[in-house]
Write an enzyme that holds these catalytic residues in place. Structure first.
Site, PDB file in Angstrom:
ATOM      1  N   ARG A  25       0.814  -1.225   0.000  1.00 35.14           N
ATOM      2  CA  ARG A  25       0.000   0.000   0.000  1.00 35.14           C
ATOM      3  C   ARG A  25       0.847   1.274   0.000  1.00 35.14           C
ATOM      4  NH1 ARG A  25      -5.604  -0.620   1.772  1.00 35.14           N
ATOM      5  NH2 ARG A  25      -6.232  -2.535   0.728  1.00 35.14           N
ATOM      6  N   TYR A 152     -15.094 -11.811  -0.202  1.00 38.43           N
ATOM      7  CA  TYR A 152     -15.779 -10.526  -0.444  1.00 38.43           C
ATOM      8  C   TYR A 152     -17.001 -10.719  -1.337  1.00 38.43           C
ATOM      9  CZ  TYR A 152     -11.874  -8.023   1.689  1.00 38.43           C
ATOM     10  OH  TYR A 152     -10.944  -7.550   2.578  1.00 38.43           O
TER      11      TYR A 152
HETATM   12  O1  CP3 Z   1       0.025   0.438  -3.271  1.00 40.52           O
HETATM   13  C1  CP3 Z   1      -0.422  -0.729  -3.371  1.00 40.52           C
HETATM   14  O2  CP3 Z   1      -0.230  -1.605  -2.512  1.00 40.52           O
HETATM   15  C2  CP3 Z   1      -1.116  -1.122  -4.652  1.00 40.52           C
HETATM   16  C3  CP3 Z   1      -2.535  -1.043  -4.708  1.00 40.52           C
HETATM   17  C4  CP3 Z   1      -3.409  -1.942  -3.834  1.00 40.52           C
HETATM   18  C5  CP3 Z   1      -4.624  -1.466  -3.261  1.00 40.52           C
HETATM   19  N1  CP3 Z   1      -5.271  -2.526  -2.701  1.00 40.52           N
HETATM   20  C6  CP3 Z   1      -5.098  -0.077  -3.321  1.00 40.52           C
HETATM   21  C7  CP3 Z   1      -6.139   0.366  -2.369  1.00 40.52           C
HETATM   22  C8  CP3 Z   1      -3.314  -3.293  -3.526  1.00 40.52           C
HETATM   23  C9  CP3 Z   1      -2.197  -4.273  -3.833  1.00 40.52           C
HETATM   24  C10 CP3 Z   1      -4.504  -3.656  -2.828  1.00 40.52           C
HETATM   25  C11 CP3 Z   1      -4.806  -5.018  -2.383  1.00 40.52           C
HETATM   26  C12 CP3 Z   1      -6.047  -5.275  -1.624  1.00 40.52           C
HETATM   27  N2  CP3 Z   1      -7.270  -4.672  -1.771  1.00 40.52           N
HETATM   28  C13 CP3 Z   1      -6.175  -6.300  -0.664  1.00 40.52           C
HETATM   29  C14 CP3 Z   1      -5.111  -7.289  -0.280  1.00 40.52           C
HETATM   30  C15 CP3 Z   1      -4.080  -6.727   0.634  1.00 40.52           C
HETATM   31  C16 CP3 Z   1      -4.582  -6.422   2.029  1.00 40.52           C
HETATM   32  O3  CP3 Z   1      -4.589  -5.223   2.352  1.00 40.52           O
HETATM   33  O4  CP3 Z   1      -4.895  -7.351   2.777  1.00 40.52           O
HETATM   34  C17 CP3 Z   1      -7.497  -6.255  -0.172  1.00 40.52           C
HETATM   35  C18 CP3 Z   1      -8.089  -7.144   0.886  1.00 40.52           C
HETATM   36  C19 CP3 Z   1      -8.175  -5.232  -0.889  1.00 40.52           C
HETATM   37  C20 CP3 Z   1      -9.612  -4.835  -0.790  1.00 40.52           C
HETATM   38  C21 CP3 Z   1      -9.782  -3.458  -0.305  1.00 40.52           C
HETATM   39  N3  CP3 Z   1      -9.447  -2.330  -1.035  1.00 40.52           N
HETATM   40  C22 CP3 Z   1     -10.293  -3.036   0.933  1.00 40.52           C
HETATM   41  C23 CP3 Z   1     -10.748  -3.962   2.039  1.00 40.52           C
HETATM   42  C24 CP3 Z   1     -10.252  -1.649   0.939  1.00 40.52           C
HETATM   43  C25 CP3 Z   1     -10.812  -0.741   2.007  1.00 40.52           C
HETATM   44  C26 CP3 Z   1      -9.925  -0.619   3.180  1.00 40.52           C
HETATM   45  C27 CP3 Z   1      -9.015   0.545   3.016  1.00 40.52           C
HETATM   46  O5  CP3 Z   1      -7.786   0.378   3.218  1.00 40.52           O
HETATM   47  O6  CP3 Z   1      -9.520   1.626   2.708  1.00 40.52           O
HETATM   48  C28 CP3 Z   1      -9.679  -1.227  -0.289  1.00 40.52           C
HETATM   49  C29 CP3 Z   1      -9.409   0.162  -0.714  1.00 40.52           C
HETATM   50  C30 CP3 Z   1      -8.045   0.493  -1.228  1.00 40.52           C
HETATM   51  N4  CP3 Z   1      -7.299  -0.291  -2.053  1.00 40.52           N
HETATM   52  C31 CP3 Z   1      -7.349   1.711  -0.990  1.00 40.52           C
HETATM   53  C32 CP3 Z   1      -6.154   1.640  -1.718  1.00 40.52           C
HETATM   54  C33 CP3 Z   1      -5.089   2.700  -1.844  1.00 40.52           C
HETATM   55  C34 CP3 Z   1      -7.861   2.881  -0.186  1.00 40.52           C
HETATM   56  C35 CP3 Z   1      -8.870   3.564  -1.033  1.00 40.52           C
HETATM   57  C36 CP3 Z   1      -8.918   5.056  -0.892  1.00 40.52           C
HETATM   58  O7  CP3 Z   1      -8.052   5.741  -1.455  1.00 40.52           O
HETATM   59  O8  CP3 Z   1      -9.877   5.475  -0.247  1.00 40.52           O
END
Ligand code: CP3
Length: 343
Positions: A25, A152
């Site tokens: 992230r 999910y």
């Molecule tokens: O920088 C990176 O790592 C690359 C991009 C990336 C994102 N999500 C962007 C993101 C990657 C590799 C992921 C993987 C992801 N997404 C996982 C597996 C890794 C983990 O964290 O366990 C999972 C379970 C998801 C599903 C997901 N996406 C959730 C549950 C959420 C909401 C929780 C949160 O952190 O807000 C997201 C949103 C998300 N994915 C954000 C980002 C940058 C935040 C969104 C925002 O900008 O509001």
């Protein structure tokens, strides 16, 4: 030609005095430039499908910190959307999806080969990145593992214990297994196209692998990852693959050998010395600092960085966190960690 990229050298088994480093992230809300670009895009999903802006946020942490790897900016939940599920993000809460709870719901989904038009902007992001990244930076493509994505799709949201997915797999195994097969096959097609577009390494995120135990872990975490890696390596010989069966605990032991992964990412519930003795014996490991230290910083961050570097110093290692960096992390602490690691 001998490999010069630091991350690829560790994946090939080389032991380096200073390990390569990137952060899960690393493109995210803790960075003001990410928040600005996300506002420009409108919302998170619009950002994911805007190739120019998605490439821009991928590059931001590379410019700021000089990490050894960039990870494609996208999300593991784009695949369900490409397969026909509804997907949206509730502000401050997380993802929401239309749910799959029976054979009828499953039958409405598209096939594994029908995803590419929807995913075209993601492949374009990869192509832009492979042109624009510095020559020393490795580009990582990724997808969710079938089990994690299924949790999910079945619940329609994140769940603390993945109960709806466990319920479906015990009460309607045929539907559950068919969903797992579709996700496994779709993930192979999706990742293969990322590689064709320029991804040099792929990573499979199984964030909820830890809730699978014993035979269920073998069947739904290990086997799908093994199948995805085997097919990708047969299509793209030499492709390095990383697996992240988060919170697998004892089940991390032998996971790389059993799945064919070149590197296993370790979460921070596992002790680094234990992982070095039990997991790194099979090859490269990635991890595993507690993301909280990027919030709290100070001497503890410096000491922990050095402790983890030392614990993994006798084998190939990629320094990373045990899970994603959080929105409340202090961007300055990343510099503190890099200074402690690189000297
Ligand atoms: O920088 C990176 O790592 C690359 C991009 C990336 C994102 N999500 C962007 C993101 C990657 C590799 C992921 C993987 C992801 N997404 C996982 C597996 C890794 C983990 O964290 O366990 C999972 C379970 C998801 C599903 C997901 N996406 C959730 C549950 C959420 C909401 C929780 C949160 O952190 O807000 C997201 C949103 C998300 N994915 C954000 C980002 C940058 C935040 C969104 C925002 O900008 O509001």
């Amino acid at each position: 030609m001998a490999e010069t990229k630091k991350l690829l050298r560790s994946l090939a088994g080389e032991i380096q005095d200073v390990p390569p480093v990137w952060l899960m992230r690393q493109a995210g809300r803790y960075l003001p430039e990410y928040r600005a670009t996300r506002a420009e895009a409108g919302d998170f999903l619009s950002l994911c499908y805007n190739s120019e802006l998605a490439a821009e946020v991928t590059l931001q942490p590379i410019r700021r910190y000089g990490f050894d790897a960039a990870i494609l900016f996208a999300d593991i939940l784009l695949l369900p959307q490409a397969l026909g599920a509804d997907l949206w993000f509730e502000t401050g809460e997380g993802p929401r999806l239309s749910t799959i709870t029976d054979a009828g719901g499953l039958a409405k989904l598209k096939g594994k080969d029908d995803i590419h038009e929807h995913m075209a902007p993601v492949y374009e992001t990869v192509r832009i990145l492979s042109r624009e990244l510095p020559s020393e930076t490795t580009l990582i493509g990724f997808a969710g593992a079938p089990w994690t994505v299924a949790t999910y799709m079945i619940a329609g949201r994140g769940t603390p214990d993945q109960a709806p997915a466990h319920k479906l797999r015990t009460e309607d195994q045929a539907t559950f297994d068919a969903l797992m097969d579709l996700l496994t096959e779709g993930t192979i097609e999706y990742l293969s196209k990322q590689v064709e577009a320029g991804a040099e390494v792929i990573k499979i995120f199984d964030s909820w692998a830890g809730s699978l135990k014993g035979e269920a872990f073998t069947k739904y975490a290990l086997e799908p990852t093994k199948k995805i890696i085997a097919e990708l390596k047969s299509r793209h010989p030499g492709l390095p693959c990383m697996a992240f069966p988060r919170e697998a605990g004892e089940q991390y032991i032998g996971f790389a050998k059993a799945t064919g992964a070149d590197c296993v990412a370790i979460d921070n519930s596992v002790d680094a010395d234990w992982a070095a003795a039990n997991v790194q014996v099979d090859g490269c490991v990635q991890g595993n600092m507690n993301p909280k230290l990027m919030v709290t910083g100070g001497q503890e961050l410096i000491d922990e960085t050095k402790r983890i570097k030392k614990a993994f110093s006798k084998g190939p290692h990629i320094f990373n966190l045990g899970h994603g960096i959080t929105p409340d992390a202090d961007p300055e602490n990343v510099h503190v960690m890099l200074e402690a690691l690189r000297g």
